[in-house]
Design a protein around this motif. Structure first.
Motif: not given
Ligand code: CO
Length: 137
Positions: A83-94
């Motif tokens: 879950t993205n609890n930050g303000d910036a977008p993030h990715t989950v890239t394996f």
């Protein structure tokens, strides 16, 4: 790390391609997993088959700018939800795939692990954001 620039290049190529593709009418809204530049990757499974919106399982928070906790232990068949609890977008890239894609602020993505192993991942936007899922029988 070559992955972020490679993915960025592929994304730009897709954007250019989409911008030029007028009148085709066959563009798939879910077609974001194509990787024209990914010829060296042995992973061929579409990301949609490995990442899901099921939720639940072990929770990992993506904050600005780290995954917390950075290491989680899971069993085969277990789900991990980021879950993205930050303000910036993030990715989950394996590493080696799948790329679960971008998670907007406040949104979540899950992956269910069907095999044992050590699965390392990164946020392609912030290469210092790395994490590991250790899956055991
Ligand atoms: Co990030």
């Amino acid at each position: 790390m070559k992955r972020p620039s490679m993915l960025l290049g592929a994304s730009l190529a897709l954007l250019v391609f989409a911008a030029c593709g007028s009148g085709g009418g066959t563009a798939s809204p879910g077609g974001g997993t194509a990787r024209p530049g990914g010829g060296s990757s042995p992973a061929t499974s579409p990301a949609a088959a490995a990442c899901n919106d099921d939720g639940g399982g072990t929770a990992v928070a993506a904050v600005d700018f780290a995954f917390e906790p950075g290491l989680v232990n899971a069993g085969v068949g277990d789900t991990v939800t980021w879950t993205n609890n930050g303000d910036a977008p993030h990715t989950v890239t394996f590493d080696g795939g799948p790329d679960c894609g971008q998670i907007a602020s406040g949104e979540s993505i899950s992956r269910t692990f069907d095999a044992a192993g050590t699965f390392e991942y990164v946020c392609t936007f912030h290469p210092q954001m790395v994490g590991t899922v250790s899956v055991t029988d």
